[in-house]
Design a protein around this motif. Structure first.
Motif, PDB file in Angstrom:
ATOM      1  N   LYS A  23     101.578  91.839  76.516  1.00  0.00           N
ATOM      2  CA  LYS A  23     100.384  91.995  75.678  1.00  0.00           C
ATOM      3  C   LYS A  23      99.855  90.615  75.323  1.00  0.00           C
ATOM      4  O   LYS A  23     100.659  89.700  75.085  1.00  0.00           O
ATOM      5  N   PRO A  24      98.528  90.449  75.210  1.00  0.00           N
ATOM      6  CA  PRO A  24      98.016  89.137  74.786  1.00  0.00           C
ATOM      7  C   PRO A  24      98.384  88.908  73.320  1.00  0.00           C
ATOM      8  O   PRO A  24      98.432  89.843  72.531  1.00  0.00           O
ATOM      9  N   VAL A  25      98.645  87.652  72.988  1.00  0.00           N
ATOM     10  CA  VAL A  25      98.929  87.304  71.590  1.00  0.00           C
ATOM     11  C   VAL A  25      97.621  87.427  70.798  1.00  0.00           C
ATOM     12  O   VAL A  25      96.564  87.004  71.264  1.00  0.00           O
ATOM     13  N   LEU A  26      97.727  87.997  69.620  1.00  0.00           N
ATOM     14  CA  LEU A  26      96.521  88.170  68.807  1.00  0.00           C
ATOM     15  C   LEU A  26      96.118  86.845  68.147  1.00  0.00           C
ATOM     16  O   LEU A  26      96.972  86.149  67.587  1.00  0.00           O
ATOM     17  N   CYS A  27      94.840  86.519  68.245  1.00  0.00           N
ATOM     18  CA  CYS A  27      94.307  85.317  67.570  1.00  0.00           C
ATOM     19  C   CYS A  27      93.167  85.746  66.654  1.00  0.00           C
ATOM     20  O   CYS A  27      92.489  86.729  66.929  1.00  0.00           O
ATOM     21  N   TYR A  38      87.179  77.973  62.907  1.00  0.00           N
ATOM     22  CA  TYR A  38      88.539  78.229  62.429  1.00  0.00           C
ATOM     23  C   TYR A  38      89.201  79.170  63.417  1.00  0.00           C
ATOM     24  O   TYR A  38      88.567  80.103  63.914  1.00  0.00           O
ATOM     25  N   LEU A  39      90.459  78.902  63.745  1.00  0.00           N
ATOM     26  CA  LEU A  39      91.206  79.914  64.496  1.00  0.00           C
ATOM     27  C   LEU A  39      92.658  79.885  64.077  1.00  0.00           C
ATOM     28  O   LEU A  39      93.156  78.894  63.531  1.00  0.00           O
ATOM     29  N   ARG A  40      93.327  80.978  64.343  1.00  0.00           N
ATOM     30  CA  ARG A  40      94.746  81.090  64.002  1.00  0.00           C
ATOM     31  C   ARG A  40      95.433  81.962  65.029  1.00  0.00           C
ATOM     32  O   ARG A  40      94.939  83.051  65.365  1.00  0.00           O
ATOM     33  N   ILE A  41      96.542  81.462  65.575  1.00  0.00           N
ATOM     34  CA  ILE A  41      97.364  82.255  66.489  1.00  0.00           C
ATOM     35  C   ILE A  41      98.365  82.995  65.619  1.00  0.00           C
ATOM     36  O   ILE A  41      99.072  82.359  64.823  1.00  0.00           O
ATOM     37  N   THR A  42      98.410  84.310  65.738  1.00  0.00           N
ATOM     38  CA  THR A  42      99.196  85.079  64.755  1.00  0.00           C
ATOM     39  C   THR A  42     100.678  85.202  65.124  1.00  0.00           C
ATOM     40  O   THR A  42     101.411  85.871  64.418  1.00  0.00           O
TER      41      THR A  42
END
Ligand code: R5P
Length: 283
Positions: A23-27, A38-42
């Motif tokens: 699954k792709p990592v949620l960002c 702004y971004l955040r890798i969860t």
């Protein structure tokens, strides 16, 4: 390997992750009130193997890629996939005082490995401060065209720069191919030299690495329609389709626009996810 998609390549990253059975990592992507990104890798990426997938058609997309790379600083292995790399066309100083923009952009990418797809000029790869490989979507484009069931198809490159691509797209599929000659007058105006071709009643596919303003393709379509081509399709790897390109192309009489999802557009009819997945599998 964790597959992380940037804002410009969410669909392609998701398809690649699926092709790899993950699954792709949620960002999260957002903007501060002043407009800054702004971004955040969860998920945690510390000590992980990571593949970032982010095309950079806009300056903001490039900043997002730099932010993603920074957010993954602790990764054990960082692979960066730039399916469409903006600024790759300024690969030399055309006039004194100009930057080599492709160099300016590439030198900022700190990673273990970079992949591009049908980059406009392969010499740009040497500007990355790490090993860089260009993947070729020609086979995927050729297979897609083969599935259209075209009548007596002829594939044509609109300029000499796309000759290699049209040859690779045709390779193994038995398509006849040819090329035209183009002179660029300005950013959105070109002249295509008239060439007598055996196109009467045939289905012709113009093939190029990218369609930007649509000027190159619009002029080519007109010439081919004037010579009696029954249908003219256009196929490209990167459907940039800036400004009013789509209107220009339909106004010129195109039957359909076929692009890949290196840029996620309505015209992105085929995916390069299998190409990326294979490259990542091979690491
Ligand atoms: C240039 O050499 C490229 O291969 C394309 O032909 C070009 O970028 C297309 O630009 P436009 O759609 O603006 O004519």
């Amino acid at each position: 390997m964790k597959i992380i998609g940037g804002p410009a390549s969410q669909l392609l990253a998701s398809r690649t992750a699926r092709a790899l059975g993950t699954k792709p990592v949620l960002c999260e992507f957002n903007r501060f009130p002043d407009g800054e990104l702004y971004l955040r890798i969860t998920e945690e990426t510390e000590n992980e193997r990571v593949a970032l997938i982010q095309s950079t058609p806009t300056d903001s997309d490039f900043v997002s890629l730099l932010q993603l790379i920074d957010a993954c600083e602790g990764a054990r292995e960082l692979n960066v996939v730039i399916p469409y790399m903006g600024y790759a066309r300024q690969d030399k100083k055309f006039k004194p005082g100009e930057p080599i923009s492709a160099h300016a952009v590439a030198r900022c990418i700190r990673a273990d490995r970079v992949f591009t797809i049908n980059i406009h000029e392969k010499s740009v790869l040497k500007h990355f401060p790490c090993p860089a490989e260009n993947l070729d979507a020609a086979k995927l484009v050729g297979e897609y065209i083969a599935g259209l069931g075209l009548k007596d198809p002829l594939l044509i490159a609109p300029d000499s720069g796309a000759e290699g691509l049209v040859k690779n797209v045709s390779s193994g599929l038995g398509f006849e191919y040819d090329h035209l000659e183009k002179t660029r007058l300005s950013g959105d105006t070109v002249v295509i030299k008239t060439k007598n071709l055996d196109v009467t009643g045939r289905h012709v596919v113009l093939v190029d690495d990218m369609i930007a303003t649509g000027g190159t393709m619009a002029e080519s379509i007109r010439m081919l329609r004037d010579q009696g081509a029954a249908r003219v399709y256009i196929a490209c790897v990167h459907p940039v389709l800036a400004r009013n390109a789509v209107l220009r192309l339909f106004n010129a009489g195109v039957k359909d626009i076929i692009g890949t999802d290196t840029l996620e557009r309505a015209e992105s009819q085929l995916s390069v996810a299998p190409l990326i997945a294979d490259a990542l599998k091979g690491l």
